[in-house]
Design a protein around this motif. Sequence first.
Motif, short mmCIF file in Angstrom:
data_model
loop_
_atom_site.label_atom_id
_atom_site.label_comp_id
_atom_site.label_asym_id
_atom_site.label_seq_id
_atom_site.Cartn_x
_atom_site.Cartn_y
_atom_site.Cartn_z
N GLN A 176 -4.16 9.05 -3.42
CA GLN A 176 -2.88 8.48 -3.88
C GLN A 176 -1.88 8.44 -2.74
OE1 GLN A 176 -1.60 10.68 -7.39
NE2 GLN A 176 -2.46 9.07 -8.67
N SER A 177 -1.97 9.41 -1.88
CA SER A 177 -1.06 9.46 -0.73
C SER A 177 -1.30 8.25 0.18
CB SER A 177 -1.29 10.77 0.01
OG SER A 177 -0.38 10.88 1.05
N GLU A 178 -2.55 7.95 0.45
CA GLU A 178 -2.88 6.79 1.30
C GLU A 178 -2.45 5.50 0.61
OE1 GLU A 178 -3.79 9.23 4.02
OE2 GLU A 178 -3.85 7.07 4.38
N ASN A 179 -2.68 5.43 -0.67
CA ASN A 179 -2.31 4.26 -1.47
C ASN A 179 -0.79 4.06 -1.42
OD1 ASN A 179 -2.57 2.17 -3.31
ND2 ASN A 179 -2.63 3.50 -5.09
N ALA A 180 -0.05 5.16 -1.58
CA ALA A 180 1.42 5.10 -1.60
C ALA A 180 1.96 4.61 -0.26
CB ALA A 180 2.00 6.47 -1.93
N LYS A 181 1.34 5.07 0.81
CA LYS A 181 1.82 4.67 2.15
C LYS A 181 1.66 3.17 2.33
CE LYS A 181 0.76 9.02 4.30
NZ LYS A 181 -0.25 9.76 5.05
N GLU A 182 0.55 2.64 1.83
CA GLU A 182 0.32 1.18 1.97
C GLU A 182 1.37 0.39 1.20
OE1 GLU A 182 -3.62 -0.15 0.84
OE2 GLU A 182 -4.48 1.50 2.00
N ASP A 233 4.35 1.42 0.65
CA ASP A 233 5.70 1.86 1.08
C ASP A 233 6.40 2.66 -0.02
OD1 ASP A 233 8.69 0.27 2.43
OD2 ASP A 233 7.56 2.02 3.11
N LEU A 234 5.63 3.48 -0.73
CA LEU A 234 6.19 4.35 -1.77
C LEU A 234 6.14 5.80 -1.29
CD1 LEU A 234 4.31 2.82 -4.85
CD2 LEU A 234 6.70 2.44 -4.22
N ARG A 235 6.86 6.67 -2.00
CA ARG A 235 6.85 8.08 -1.65
C ARG A 235 5.50 8.67 -2.04
NH1 ARG A 235 7.14 12.41 -4.54
NH2 ARG A 235 8.04 14.37 -3.86
N PRO A 236 4.77 9.29 -1.11
CA PRO A 236 3.46 9.84 -1.47
C PRO A 236 3.62 11.11 -2.30
CG PRO A 236 3.97 10.29 0.84
CD PRO A 236 5.11 9.49 0.30
N PRO A 237 2.62 11.46 -3.12
CA PRO A 237 2.70 12.69 -3.91
C PRO A 237 2.67 13.90 -2.99
CG PRO A 237 0.53 11.70 -4.13
CD PRO A 237 1.35 10.75 -3.34
N SER A 238 3.34 14.96 -3.44
CA SER A 238 3.47 16.14 -2.58
C SER A 238 2.73 17.31 -3.21
CB SER A 238 4.94 16.49 -2.43
OG SER A 238 5.45 16.86 -3.68
N THR A 239 2.92 18.49 -2.62
CA THR A 239 2.28 19.70 -3.13
C THR A 239 2.72 19.97 -4.57
OG1 THR A 239 2.44 20.57 -0.89
CG2 THR A 239 1.86 22.14 -2.62
N ALA A 290 -6.67 6.66 -11.84
CA ALA A 290 -5.25 6.28 -11.79
C ALA A 290 -4.85 5.93 -10.37
CB ALA A 290 -4.38 7.44 -12.29
N ALA A 291 -4.11 4.83 -10.26
CA ALA A 291 -3.59 4.45 -8.94
C ALA A 291 -2.15 4.04 -9.15
CB ALA A 291 -4.40 3.29 -8.37
N PHE A 292 -1.36 4.03 -8.10
CA PHE A 292 0.03 3.60 -8.23
C PHE A 292 0.08 2.14 -8.61
CE2 PHE A 292 2.22 7.27 -7.30
CZ PHE A 292 1.69 7.93 -6.20
N ILE A 293 1.06 1.82 -9.43
CA ILE A 293 1.23 0.43 -9.85
C ILE A 293 2.01 -0.29 -8.76
CG2 ILE A 293 2.35 -1.05 -11.55
CD1 ILE A 293 1.91 1.34 -13.52
N LYS A 294 1.53 -1.50 -8.38
CA LYS A 294 2.16 -2.22 -7.28
C LYS A 294 3.53 -2.73 -7.68
CE LYS A 294 -1.80 -3.74 -4.71
NZ LYS A 294 -2.46 -4.88 -4.07
N SER A 313 15.12 -11.18 1.69
CA SER A 313 14.34 -10.27 2.54
C SER A 313 12.95 -10.20 1.94
CB SER A 313 14.99 -8.89 2.60
OG SER A 313 14.82 -8.21 1.39
N TRP A 314 12.09 -9.45 2.59
CA TRP A 314 10.71 -9.33 2.11
C TRP A 314 10.36 -7.87 1.95
CZ3 TRP A 314 12.47 -13.10 5.24
CH2 TRP A 314 12.18 -14.42 4.86
N ASN A 315 9.66 -7.57 0.84
CA ASN A 315 9.26 -6.18 0.64
C ASN A 315 7.89 -5.95 1.28
OD1 ASN A 315 7.39 -7.31 -1.09
ND2 ASN A 315 8.34 -6.54 -2.97
N ALA A 316 7.35 -4.74 1.08
CA ALA A 316 6.09 -4.36 1.73
C ALA A 316 4.93 -5.24 1.28
CB ALA A 316 5.77 -2.89 1.44
N GLN A 317 5.09 -5.87 0.11
CA GLN A 317 4.01 -6.75 -0.39
C GLN A 317 4.29 -8.20 -0.04
OE1 GLN A 317 5.52 -4.42 -2.86
NE2 GLN A 317 4.11 -3.05 -1.82
#
Lengths: 319, 331
Positions: free
Chosen positions: A266-272, A274-280, A308-312, B233-237
């Motif tokens: 989920q952390s890798e997914n969030a980075k892609e 541009d969302l806050r990744p899950p933490s400890t 479950a994956a983050f919703i875009k 502007s443009w977002n990450a997607q």
Amino acid sequence: MDYKPKKFDLPQDGVHVKGKGTDHPPYVFSNKIAIAVDVALATDRPLLVSGPPGSGKSSLAPVMADILQWRYLHEVFTSRTRLEDLTGDPDQLRRLNDAQVKDGTPLPERWAYLEPGILWWAFDQQSAELRGQNKTVIASLKRQLGEKYHDPSNPSSGNEINNVVILLDEIDKADPDLPNDLLEPLDKKRFNVPQGPEVKALKGQNILVIITTNEERELPPAFLRRCINLRLSEPSEAQLVKISDYHYPKVSKILRRNIATKIREQSENAKELDLRPPSTSEYLDAIEACKTLKIKTSSPEWEHLAQAAFIKEEIDLEG
Amino acid sequence: MRAKPYHRIRGDIGLGDLAKALVELNLSETTHLHMAFNALGFEGPAYSHQGKPKIAAESRLRKHKRPLKRDQKIEPRFSLPPTPETSIQPSGGILESTLTQLPLAPPSNDQPDWLQQPEPDITKTNGVFRQRLFSRNHSNGILKASLAVRRPGRRLNIQKIIAQAITGNPITKIPHLPVGSIENGVDLLCDYSESMQPFYPDLTDLKTSLLDILGKGRHRSFEYDTNPVEAISWNAQDKAIEWGPISGRPVLLATDFGQAKGRPYKRLQFREWRKFVNRITKHNTPLIVLSPMPPSSLPRWLRQETKIIHWDPRTRAGAVSKIIGIGHTIE
């Protein structure tokens, strides 16, 4: 972890479990963290800790206070935090209110309304309690005012009376000029309270200042050049499992490992995205939920959790 | 922990701190040394305590440079003839010499070796020096002065307190003198129309400066061509997001309004401008314009009710404060 700190004691596995009377969770030290703290203690410089949310930036200070058995003081910065909040400032409203009360009680002098900030409490606790006056003066004022005398409340927690760990949390949220304003008090270990006394750190006092930043804003170069730098990274799967060994030793290690794998995905997914990744915290919450709801890796609910994956975008839900 | 000497004035972290750390921590492992060096802001050396210290290959110290071996090739930045192997030692006196004209060499199709070497990669050369519209030293101060919003400060407004006290009524709220604050952040709208082409790098510098001052959470950047109402502007997607004003958040417009001389550039029309200003006003949003053209050269209808700052190396924060005051008033 193979580094043995010189300035403080750590178990060999690098995990500090909370002491009596403290409330912090177990803290997993790495070589990098232990060395940075050692360097800060050896050089008597502030330690600037950066890293993603949930990487343990703010937890380090109370843990170090527990390990060193020093007092602990902390301040969370906001956009309105000023240097006077940290050093000392008169409570003007209380003074004005007292001035308007016509019951014959004499109005104390200006110094009686000073509210010491955490740097004052840190450098000279006794002076902060007495607002820079001596005991005779305070005793006289207390006799004069009786119940109306307002004692400054000591925000310190912990043990050893003089040595102190100070946490200045989220400095990047403060006004851009504040880090430079802090240079002099942190460097010289002294400052002048507005309309108050000069406060100096006691001779021989040990002070560990830990400053955290979420790196949302650039800090002034002059400030950065005077800080020891520690950049924390997101905990790895193995580190997450190690943390959960202490929080949830009775929960299946396979389940905890699987949740850790899921959190990293989920952390890798969030980075892609541009969302806050899950933490400890999210990781431990997930274990708590599985424990309470009795979900195991063999449970059907686990299959859903695992997918479950983050919703875009919200719009994607509508197809 | 032993008692420390009384604190004295210290400066930046330097070799003294490094020496203290090395002695007090007695680090021996290379990885631990690297971590300590990095924590102090230094590059760590790659050396070991065992035997002679090995000098890092990337050491910048001249005496640490190893001589090149015979078979090692020099990769020149530009195509130059090779340096001769033998060096001529000066005799210390004035030498008599005569120039002798040699016969011309016969024409040959053979090219010397140094011409065969690859051409330099021009992308790696330094760019042409460009003067920034706002210098690095002044940019932060100017932008903070431009975007500040008024809010009550710490200092008391004594005059107001006295005025209230004179009425004899109890003072329920202490009035404070206003200060400027950038806590409301900014929406930056950048004009990427053709007339602004010479200033594209300055638009990038501006975005970077605002990000440094305000951070990601208090700063949004949008782009438009001529008409700021159409800023996006443009977002990450890579999805386009239309700009919409946020109440209380200043809008900074970086534009020349198409007024650059020389060519008939597409210019912002009066009607489009009024539509934009009305939208701003309706949301109680302060508007500041950064213009590389002198404000006096802009049409009057553009200058009315608009705070225009000349985007010029001579502009200073003091001059901006005279235009803006302590900060914009948000009602």
